[in-house]
Design an enzyme around this catalytic site. Structure first.
Site, mmCIF file in Angstrom:
data_model
loop_
_atom_site.group_PDB
_atom_site.id
_atom_site.type_symbol
_atom_site.label_atom_id
_atom_site.label_comp_id
_atom_site.label_asym_id
_atom_site.label_seq_id
_atom_site.Cartn_x
_atom_site.Cartn_y
_atom_site.Cartn_z
ATOM 1 N N GLY A 1 0.806 -1.215 0.000
ATOM 2 C CA GLY A 1 0.000 0.000 0.000
ATOM 3 C C GLY A 1 0.838 1.263 0.000
ATOM 4 C CB SER A 2 3.071 2.699 -1.366
ATOM 5 O OG SER A 2 3.051 1.638 -2.312
#
Length: 232
Positions: free
Chosen positions: A189-190
Site C-alpha cells: 500500500g503506497s
C-alpha cells in the site's frame, strides 16, 4: 499450445522481492494448520493474496517521447501543481504533479514514466500516514529519482503508505532507463508522484485508474502521431 503453457501465460509471475514473503506465509500456514485445521484455509487464502500482491506482469508500453506513462498501478489521487520535494533539486516553484495511489490489491512494481538517465536518487525517512492524503508527499518516508531527458528533468517519488514499511529501488544513479523499465517496488500500500519539467496536458483525472507501464498520464506534445509499443 499445452494447457500448462496457457495457464503460465495467463498467470503473472511473482517478483523475486516477494519470494521470502510468500514462503513465510506458506510455512506459517502449514504450522498453524497442523494445530487447527480452519487456520490452514485462512493461511492458504493469505498466501494466495501475498503471491498476488507481488505479481509482476508483462506490460505493453507505448514508445512515444511525447507521453508520460504511469509509473504505478492504481487510482489517480491528485492532479495539480505542487512544489517538489527539496531533496530532488528541481527548484522551489510549483510543478505539475500527478499522483497514483496503490491499494494492497494493486500490483506494486514501479516503472519508469519516461526514458532517460537517472541523475539523482534521494531517500528521506518519514512518517507512514495514509498515502492517498496530500500531506503524505511531504511527511511520509519516500525515495525520489530524477530522470534527465532532452525535454527536461522528471521527478519520480516512491512514497510509503499507512501499511507500507519498505521502499525498494532497483535503479542506480547514473544509469539509463527506458520507458516502462522496472525501477522499484513498495510493499503493502503506497503511492508514486511524478513531477513534470513543464506543463503538459493531463490525460487522466482524479478517480481514474492507471496501469504501470501502459497508461499515458500526460501528453507533453499534443498531436496525432503514430505510436509504437514494447513488451516488458
Amino acid at each position: 499450445m499445452s494447457f500448462i503453457e496457457t495457464i503460465r501465460r495467463q498467470v503473472a509471475p511473482i517478483h523475486p522481492e516477494g519470494y521470502v514473503f510468500v514462503a513465510g506465509f506458506g510455512v506459517a500456514t502449514l504450522v498453524l494448520g497442523s494445530f487447527f485445521a480452519p487456520l490452514f484455509w485462512i493461511g492458504a487464502v493469505a498466501t494466495a493474496w501475498c503471491a498476488y500482491f507481488f505479481r509482476d506482469p508483462v506490460r505493453q508500453t507505448p514508445l512515444d517521447d511525447s507521453l508520460l506513462i504511469s509509473p504505478a498501478d492504481g487510482m489517480i489521487s491528485s492532479v495539480g501543481f505542487f512544489v517538489p520535494p527539496p531533496e530532488l533539486g528541481l527548484g522551489a516553484e510549483p510543478l505539475q504533479r500527478i499522483s497514483v495511489f496503490m491499494s494492497v490489491f494493486d500490483c506494486h512494481v514501479n516503472r519508469a514514466p519516461v526514458a532517460g538517465r537517472i541523475v539523482k536518487i534521494a531517500y528521506k525517512p518519514g512518517l507512514f500516514v495514509s498515502a492517498d492524503l496530500d500531506k503524505a508527499s511531504e511527511d511520509n518516508e519516500r525515495n525520489g529519482l530524477v530522470i534527465e531527458t532532452p525535454a527536461g528533468r522528471y521527478g519520480v517519488v516512491q512514497i510509503a503508505g499507512l501499511v507500507a514499511r519498505r521502499i525498494v529501488c532497483f535503479a542506480r544513479q547514473g544509469e539509463s532507463v527506458g520507458v516502462g523499465d522496472r525501477i522499484g517496488l513498495i510493499r503493502f500500500g503506497s503511492r508514486v508522484d511524478v513531477y513534470l519539467p513543464r506543463a503538459g496536458r493531463a490525460l487522466v483525472a482524479v478517480g481514474s485508474r492507471a496501469v504501470a507501464g501502459e497508461t499515458p498520464l500526460a501528453d507533453l506534445k499534443p498531436g496525432d502521431g503514430r505510436r509504437a509499443f514494447k513488451s516488458s
